[in-house]
Design an enzyme around this catalytic site. Structure first.
Site, PDB file in Angstrom:
ATOM      1  N   HIS A  56      -1.970 -12.796   8.071  1.00  7.84           N
ATOM      2  CA  HIS A  56      -3.331 -12.624   8.676  1.00  7.84           C
ATOM      3  C   HIS A  56      -4.146 -13.608   9.202  1.00  7.84           C
ATOM      4  O   HIS A  56      -5.438 -13.766   9.237  1.00  7.84           O
ATOM      5  CB  HIS A  56      -4.040 -11.847   7.691  1.00  7.84           C
ATOM      6  N   HIS A 218      -1.852  -4.105   8.233  1.00  8.50           N
ATOM      7  CA  HIS A 218      -0.520  -4.140   7.968  1.00  8.50           C
ATOM      8  C   HIS A 218       0.334  -3.114   8.642  1.00  8.50           C
ATOM      9  O   HIS A 218       1.347  -3.047   8.566  1.00  8.50           O
ATOM     10  CB  HIS A 218      -0.359  -4.096   6.236  1.00  8.50           C
TER      11      HIS A 218
END
Length: 356
Positions: A56, A218
């Site tokens: 991320h 995700h």
């Protein structure tokens, strides 16, 4: 799978090593894995620590530095870090005023940060833990009980980081973090999937004619899968998902550092309304170019003006990604004078820098 990697097992450590080599004010530990400010510990400020699965970036390691985080714990790709990482990192950066954990609402993150909180308390280190749960797309997901923690995390780390630099104590930092979370809302859309190196194949399948509306960072499913359409239509869907979100009351567990136990608190997120001032973030999930993000921001600004909501500050770029996923998220944070003050405070990290 085509990626700039050597061995799959070495991806996280090598990215940490690369960041430390590129930024002299960041130090790393590889066993257990964590990153921290080179001037740690600082006896004059509360230490902010966050973390989560890698993939991320720049969140969270890219936000270690002056005005934001003191430490970050990277897990494996899309996998929570472990309690020993959090404990070691927090112990390293604690200078005495205590540690604030900033935790995104994912089951693994919550469980492991809870364990680390209890271990820090046993070691006599003052600690607080604040949960971020700002994703309006779904109430529950594959990875959470309750709303997912997404883009507001970035804004919270910046604002509370500024307050910690200014001398806020641990309880004041926790109160401000809670306020930021309750006033922040996010929504995302995915055009493509992404590939976790260890899996070697896309996280999910989606056709060229489809998008996932309300996707998680995700790749978790959102509200629905719909036909791809124009940038203005997609932006309107995200913005309206945020602006039409109603008051949301939920019970959260927070650490009572005096009693040394968890307690439940009822917290309500109030909806945005005409006359509010907001900080907005238009964020790439990794594969969406800046040119397209500005197309989204253009429409978002138009929508906010029509609704009587004033954008006072903005971020446009890649701040919380999902590897190479093509997609976009919008975050809107209702801002009062305290929030605006610390948003504009100086910051110097790999992922965010101004005023220095």
């Amino acid at each position: 799978m085509k990626k700039f990697i050597n061995k799959v097992d070495d991806v996280v450590v090598e990215q940490m090593q690369g960041m430390a080599a590129a930024h002299a004010d960041i130090k790393i530990c590889v066993e257990p894995k964590y990153m921290y400010r080179s001037d740690s510990p600082n006896s004059e400020k509360v230490a902010l620590v966050s973390g989560g699965g890698s993939g991320h970036e720049p969140m969270h390691g890219g936000f270690v530095g002056f005005g934001m985080l003191d430490g970050a714990c990277p897990g494996e790709m899309f996998t929570s870090p472990t309690p020993d990482q959090m404990l070691e990192c927090a112990s390293k950066v604690n200078g005495g005023p205590g540690v604030l954990f900033i935790v995104k609402n994912y089951t693994g993150d919550v469980m492991n940060f809870d364990m680390a909180t209890e271990m820090l308390h046993e070691e006599g280190i003052p600690v607080q833990s604040i949960l971020v749960d700002d994703d309006v797309a779904v109430k529950d997901s594959l990875y959470t009980a309750g709303r997912r923690g997404v883009g507001t995390t970035v804004l919270l780390e910046k604002i509370v980081g500024g307050a910690a630099e200014a001398g806020y104590n641990l309880d004041q930092c926790a109160d401000l973090a809670r306020k930021v979370n309750t006033n922040g809302r996010s929504m995302g859309i995915a055009l493509t999937s992404c590939t976790v190196p260890a899996a070697g194949k896309p996280n999910f399948e989606i056709s060229d004619e489809e998008i996932e509306f309300g996707v998680g960072i995700h790749g978790e499913p959102g509200r629905k899968r719909i036909a791809h359409t124009t940038a203005d239509e997609l932006t309107s869907m995200m913005a309206n998902g945020i602006l039409e979100d109603e008051a949301y009351t939920r019970v959260v567990r927070e650490w009572d550092r005096v009693k040394g136990e968890w307690e439940e608190k009822e917290i309500t997120n109030e909806p945005l309304k005409k006359g509010d001032e907001v900080i907005v973030m238009v964020n790439s999930l990794g594969g969406t170019p800046l040119s397209e993000l500005y197309v989204v921001y253009r429409k978002l600004a138009e929508i906010c003006e029509a609704k009587g909501i004033k954008i006072v500050e903005k971020l446009v770029g890649s701040y919380i990604t999902s590897l190479e996923m093509q997609g976009c998220t919008i975050t809107m944070l209702k801002a009062d004078s305290e929030i605006k003050k610390f948003w504009n405070a100086p910051v110097n990290t790999p992922g965010m820098r101004w005023g220095v």
